[in-house]
Design a protein around this motif. Structure first.
Motif, short mmCIF file in Angstrom:
data_model
loop_
_atom_site.label_atom_id
_atom_site.label_comp_id
_atom_site.label_asym_id
_atom_site.label_seq_id
_atom_site.Cartn_x
_atom_site.Cartn_y
_atom_site.Cartn_z
N LYS A 181 2.62 -10.19 1.90
CA LYS A 181 2.15 -10.18 3.29
C LYS A 181 1.42 -8.89 3.62
CE LYS A 181 5.19 -13.64 5.21
NZ LYS A 181 5.90 -14.10 6.41
N MET A 182 1.83 -7.77 3.03
CA MET A 182 1.10 -6.53 3.28
C MET A 182 -0.29 -6.56 2.65
SD MET A 182 3.83 -3.36 3.23
CE MET A 182 4.33 -3.58 1.52
N ILE A 183 -0.41 -7.17 1.47
CA ILE A 183 -1.73 -7.32 0.85
C ILE A 183 -2.63 -8.19 1.72
CG2 ILE A 183 -2.96 -8.31 -1.11
CD1 ILE A 183 -0.65 -7.44 -2.89
N VAL A 191 -8.62 -3.00 5.59
CA VAL A 191 -8.13 -1.69 5.17
C VAL A 191 -8.80 -1.32 3.84
CG1 VAL A 191 -6.10 -0.34 4.53
CG2 VAL A 191 -5.93 -2.09 6.31
N PRO A 192 -9.43 -0.18 3.74
CA PRO A 192 -10.12 0.19 2.50
C PRO A 192 -9.13 0.45 1.36
CG PRO A 192 -10.15 2.03 4.05
CD PRO A 192 -9.59 0.86 4.79
N ALA A 193 -9.16 -0.39 0.35
CA ALA A 193 -8.30 -0.23 -0.82
C ALA A 193 -8.77 -1.23 -1.88
CB ALA A 193 -6.83 -0.48 -0.49
N ASN A 194 -8.39 -0.99 -3.10
CA ASN A 194 -8.73 -1.91 -4.20
C ASN A 194 -7.67 -3.01 -4.24
OD1 ASN A 194 -9.54 -3.22 -6.49
ND2 ASN A 194 -9.66 -1.39 -7.77
N TRP A 195 -7.78 -3.96 -3.31
CA TRP A 195 -6.74 -4.99 -3.20
C TRP A 195 -6.71 -5.92 -4.39
CZ3 TRP A 195 -3.32 -3.55 -0.03
CH2 TRP A 195 -3.65 -2.86 1.13
N GLY A 196 -7.85 -6.09 -5.06
CA GLY A 196 -7.86 -6.91 -6.27
C GLY A 196 -6.96 -6.32 -7.35
N ARG A 197 -7.04 -5.00 -7.52
CA ARG A 197 -6.18 -4.34 -8.51
C ARG A 197 -4.72 -4.45 -8.11
NH1 ARG A 197 -3.25 -0.12 -8.88
NH2 ARG A 197 -3.83 0.56 -6.78
N VAL A 198 -4.45 -4.30 -6.80
CA VAL A 198 -3.06 -4.40 -6.34
C VAL A 198 -2.50 -5.78 -6.61
CG1 VAL A 198 -1.57 -4.28 -4.31
CG2 VAL A 198 -3.42 -2.63 -4.57
N GLN A 199 -3.30 -6.81 -6.36
CA GLN A 199 -2.84 -8.17 -6.63
C GLN A 199 -2.60 -8.40 -8.11
OE1 GLN A 199 -5.99 -10.37 -4.63
NE2 GLN A 199 -4.58 -10.97 -3.00
N ALA A 230 5.96 0.69 -2.12
CA ALA A 230 5.77 2.00 -1.50
C ALA A 230 4.30 2.40 -1.49
CB ALA A 230 6.61 3.04 -2.26
N GLU A 231 3.57 2.08 -2.55
CA GLU A 231 2.15 2.41 -2.59
C GLU A 231 1.37 1.64 -1.53
OE1 GLU A 231 0.64 1.78 -6.49
OE2 GLU A 231 2.09 3.11 -7.47
N VAL A 232 1.61 0.33 -1.45
CA VAL A 232 0.88 -0.49 -0.47
C VAL A 232 1.23 -0.06 0.94
CG1 VAL A 232 0.53 -2.84 0.38
CG2 VAL A 232 0.77 -2.43 -2.08
N ARG A 233 2.52 0.21 1.18
CA ARG A 233 2.95 0.62 2.50
C ARG A 233 2.29 1.94 2.90
NH1 ARG A 233 5.50 -1.88 6.84
NH2 ARG A 233 6.37 -0.25 8.18
N LEU A 236 -1.32 1.30 4.05
CA LEU A 236 -1.39 0.70 5.38
C LEU A 236 -1.01 1.70 6.47
CD1 LEU A 236 0.12 -2.85 4.73
CD2 LEU A 236 -2.28 -2.18 4.82
N GLU A 237 0.06 2.46 6.23
CA GLU A 237 0.48 3.44 7.24
C GLU A 237 -0.58 4.52 7.44
OE1 GLU A 237 4.27 4.94 6.10
OE2 GLU A 237 5.37 3.15 6.76
N SER A 238 -1.21 4.96 6.38
CA SER A 238 -2.26 5.97 6.51
C SER A 238 -3.42 5.43 7.32
CB SER A 238 -2.74 6.40 5.12
OG SER A 238 -1.68 6.98 4.38
N PHE A 239 -3.77 4.16 7.07
CA PHE A 239 -4.87 3.55 7.82
C PHE A 239 -4.52 3.43 9.30
CE2 PHE A 239 -7.15 -0.23 9.40
CZ PHE A 239 -8.46 0.18 9.16
N VAL A 240 -3.28 3.02 9.59
CA VAL A 240 -2.85 2.88 10.98
C VAL A 240 -2.87 4.24 11.68
CG1 VAL A 240 -0.88 2.33 12.45
CG2 VAL A 240 -1.51 0.79 10.61
N LYS A 241 -2.36 5.27 11.01
CA LYS A 241 -2.36 6.60 11.62
C LYS A 241 -3.77 7.09 11.90
CE LYS A 241 2.02 8.01 9.51
NZ LYS A 241 2.66 8.91 8.53
N THR A 242 -4.70 6.83 10.97
CA THR A 242 -6.09 7.24 11.16
C THR A 242 -6.71 6.53 12.35
OG1 THR A 242 -6.31 7.63 8.78
CG2 THR A 242 -8.34 7.41 10.06
N LYS A 243 -6.43 5.21 12.47
CA LYS A 243 -6.98 4.45 13.59
C LYS A 243 -6.39 4.93 14.91
CE LYS A 243 -7.95 0.21 13.52
NZ LYS A 243 -7.89 -1.25 13.52
N ASN A 244 -5.10 5.24 14.91
CA ASN A 244 -4.47 5.72 16.14
C ASN A 244 -5.07 7.05 16.58
OD1 ASN A 244 -2.81 3.52 16.30
ND2 ASN A 244 -1.08 4.50 15.29
N MET A 245 -5.32 7.93 15.61
CA MET A 245 -5.94 9.21 15.94
C MET A 245 -7.34 9.00 16.50
SD MET A 245 -4.73 11.59 12.73
CE MET A 245 -5.74 12.93 13.31
#
Length: 449
Positions: A181-183, A191-199, A230-233, A236-245
Motif C-alpha cells: 500500500k505504501m508503494i 513521490v520521486p523514487a525508483n518504485w520499479g526497483r522497490v517492487q 523502513a526504507e519505503v516509509r 514517504l515521510e521525507s516527501f511529506v515533510k518537504t511538502k509541509n514545509m
C-alpha cells in the motif's frame, strides 16, 4: 511369594532399550507423586508432535485412561488396565483391529505405556481371597505419571513455539500489506523514487516464502521485509515533510502579500485576467445564463483527452469514479497543493473540481501557476460566479479550430460533431438541447480558445 512382574512383550514383539528406559523411569518415580490424568493427557496432546505420537494413538490412550477408575493417579497405586481389544475398539470410535495394534505399538515406542503381557498374551487380572487384585496383565500407564513434569515442560515449549510462529506470521502479513500500500501511495501521489526497483525487491523477498516454513525461516524473511518497509516509509515521510514545509512557506508568503494593500496575490496578478478556459472573465460573468445540468463524461473526455494518459495500463475512463481517480493523479503532477485541492472540492463539489483539474491539465503549457489558477477559480465558485461549462466548451472549440487548420476533413467533421454534442445540454426524453444564452456565448466571433 512375590509375583514376578512381566517386562517383555508377548509373541514375536522384540524387546528394545526404549522399553527398558520407560520401565526404569516408572520404577524410579516417587511414591507420593500425584497427577491429574486428564491434565497430563492434555499436555500429551499438545506435545504429540515432539513425542512422535499420532492422532489415532492418542485416541487409544484416551480410551486406556478411561478404563482406570480414578482421576488422580498416584505413584504408589496400581496403574495397570486390562481392556480387551473389543472394548478398546468400542471406546476408540470403532477403529479396525489392525489399526489398533499398530497404534498401541506407537504408544509403547513413545514411552507413554508399558506392556505387561501375560504368559499367553491375554489381558486379565487375578484377584485374591479378599477380592483385591493380586496380579494384572495389560497396559501399565505409570509412565505418564512418572513423566508428568517432563510432559508439562514439553507442552509449554510447543505452546511457546506456536505463539512465536503466530506472531511472526502476523508481522509478515502486516509488513507485506504495508509495503504494497505504501508503494501504491508513492506511485499515486507522484513521490520521486525508483518504485520499479522497490517492487522488484519486494517480489524477490516474497518469492522466498515457502508453502510451509519453520519459524526461523519466516523470521529471516520478515526481517528483510521490515528493512524494506523502513526504507519505503522513510521516502514517504521525507516527501511529506518537504511538502509541509513548502505549504507553510507558501502560506507565510501569501499572508505577507495579503497584508500589503497595494500588492496583488498570485491569482490576481498572474491569472485575474483569465476566464475559466483561457482568460476572459468578463465573457462568463453571467453564470446564471449557463446550463445547470452536469456535463456528460464523454464530452469532458473529448475536451480533455490528456487525462487518459494518467490511467494505469493505458485503459480508458469508464465512469466518474475513475475520472476522479485520474484527477487525484493529475493534481500533484500540476504542483497543486492538497489544501488548494480540498478547498476547490469544498467550493465546487468533487466532480466539478475534477473537471477543472482536467481542463488545467489539458492547458498546463499555457498556465504559469496551476495552483494559483485553481485558487482563483475556487474564489469565483465561492462567489457563485464559476461554471465548468465555458472551460469545456472553449477546449472543444480549440479542438475544432485546430482540426480545421491542420487536420483532415474527417477530423474536422469529428470535432464538429463533438462540439455539437457538447452544445446539447437541456435533457429531454430522448435528446439534449442548448440554452439560448450559451449559444450566444459560443457564437461570439471574437471568442478564441
Amino acid at each position: 511369594m512375590e509375583t514376578h512382574i512381566s517386562t517383555t512383550p508377548f509373541g514375536r514383539r522384540p524387546m528394545t532399550l526404549g522399553m527398558i528406559s520407560s520401565q526404569v523411569a516408572a520404577k524410579a518415580m516417587p511414591a507420593d507423586l500425584t497427577v491429574h490424568k486428564w491434565h497430563v493427557f492434555q499436555n500429551i496432546k499438545e506435545a504429540r508432535g515432539a513425542l512422535g505420537a499420532t492422532d489415532r494413538a492418542l485416541a487409544i490412550l484416551d480410551a486406556l485412561l478411561s478404563f482406570h477408575p480414578d482421576t488422580a493417579l498416584y505413584g504408589d497405586s496400581e496403574l495397570i488396565v486390562w481392556p480387551s481389544n473389543e472394548q478398546l475398539i468400542g471406546r476408540a470410535n470403532g477403529m479396525p483391529p489392525s489399526t489398533l495394534r499398530r497404534h498401541l505399538a506407537v504408544l509403547v515406542e513413545c514411552g507413554l505405556i508399558i506392556r505387561r503381557d501375560s504368559p499367553n498374551g491375554k489381558r486379565y487380572a487375578r484377584k485374591g481371597q479378599g477380592g483385591e487384585i493380586e496380579q494384572a496383565y495389560g497396559f501399565d500407564i505409570s509412565p505418564i505419571v512418572a513423566r508428568a513434569a517432563e510432559l508439562k515442560e514439553l507442552a509449554e515449549v510447543v505452546r511457546a513455539e506456536k505463539r512465536a510462529y503466530r506472531v511472526v506470521k502476523e508481522r509478515l502479513t502486516i509488513c507485506r500489506r504495508d509495503i504494497v500500500k505504501m508503494i501504491d501511495a508513492g506511485i499515486e501521489e507522484g513521490v520521486p523514487a525508483n518504485w520499479g526497483r522497490v517492487q522488484q525487491t519486494y517480489q524477490a523477498i516474497v518469492g522466498q516464502i515457502p508453502r510451509t516454513a519453520p519459524c526461523q525461516v519466516l523470521e529471516a524473511i520478515t526481517a528483510k521485509l521490515e528493512d524494506l518497509w523502513a526504507e519505503v516509509r522513510e521516502v514517504l515521510e521525507s516527501f511529506v515533510k518537504t511538502k509541509n514545509m513548502s505549504a507553510n512557506e507558501s502560506h507565510i508568503e501569501r499572508h505577507i502579500q495579503n497584508s500589503k494593500p497595494d500588492s496583488k496575490s498570485e491569482s490576481e496578478s498572474g491569472l485575474g485576467n483569465r476566464d475559466e478556459a483561457d482568460g476572459n472573465v468578463a465573457d462568463t460573468d453571467n453564470v446564471r445564463s449557463l446550463p445547470k445540468r452536469e456535463l456528460p463524461l464523454g464530452i469532458v473526455l473529448d475536451a480533455c483527452p490528456n487525462m487518459l494518459w494518467l490511467v494505469k495500463g493505458g485503459g480508458g475512463i469508464r465512469n466518474w469514479r475513475e475520472f476522479l481517480a485520474a484527477a487525484e493523479v493529475a493534481r500533484p503532477a500540476l504542483g497543486i497543493s492538497p489544501s488548494a485541492w480540498e478547498e476547490a472540492r469544498t467550493a465546487m463539489g468533487g466532480q466539478q473540481a475534477a473537471i477543472a483539474i482536467a481542463a488545467i491539465y489539458q492547458r498546463q503549457d499555457q498556465i504559469n501557476s496551476a495552483g494559483g489558477y485553481l485558487r482563483s477559480l475556487t474564489d469565483r465558485a465561492k462567489a457563485g460566479k464559476f461554471s465548468v461549462w465555458p472551460m469545456v466548451m472553449a477546449l472543444l472549440r480549440a479542438k475544432l479550430d485546430a482540426s480545421k487548420t491542420t487536420g483532415t476533413g474527417s477530423e474536422a467533421e469529428a470535432a464538429a460533431v463533438d462540439l455539437e454534442t457538447a452544445g446539447k445540454v437541456v435533457r429531454t426524453e430522448n435528446r439534449l438541447e442548448i440554452s439560448d444564452a450559451l449559444r450566444r456565448s459560443l457564437d461570439k466571433p471574437g471568442r478564441r480558445s
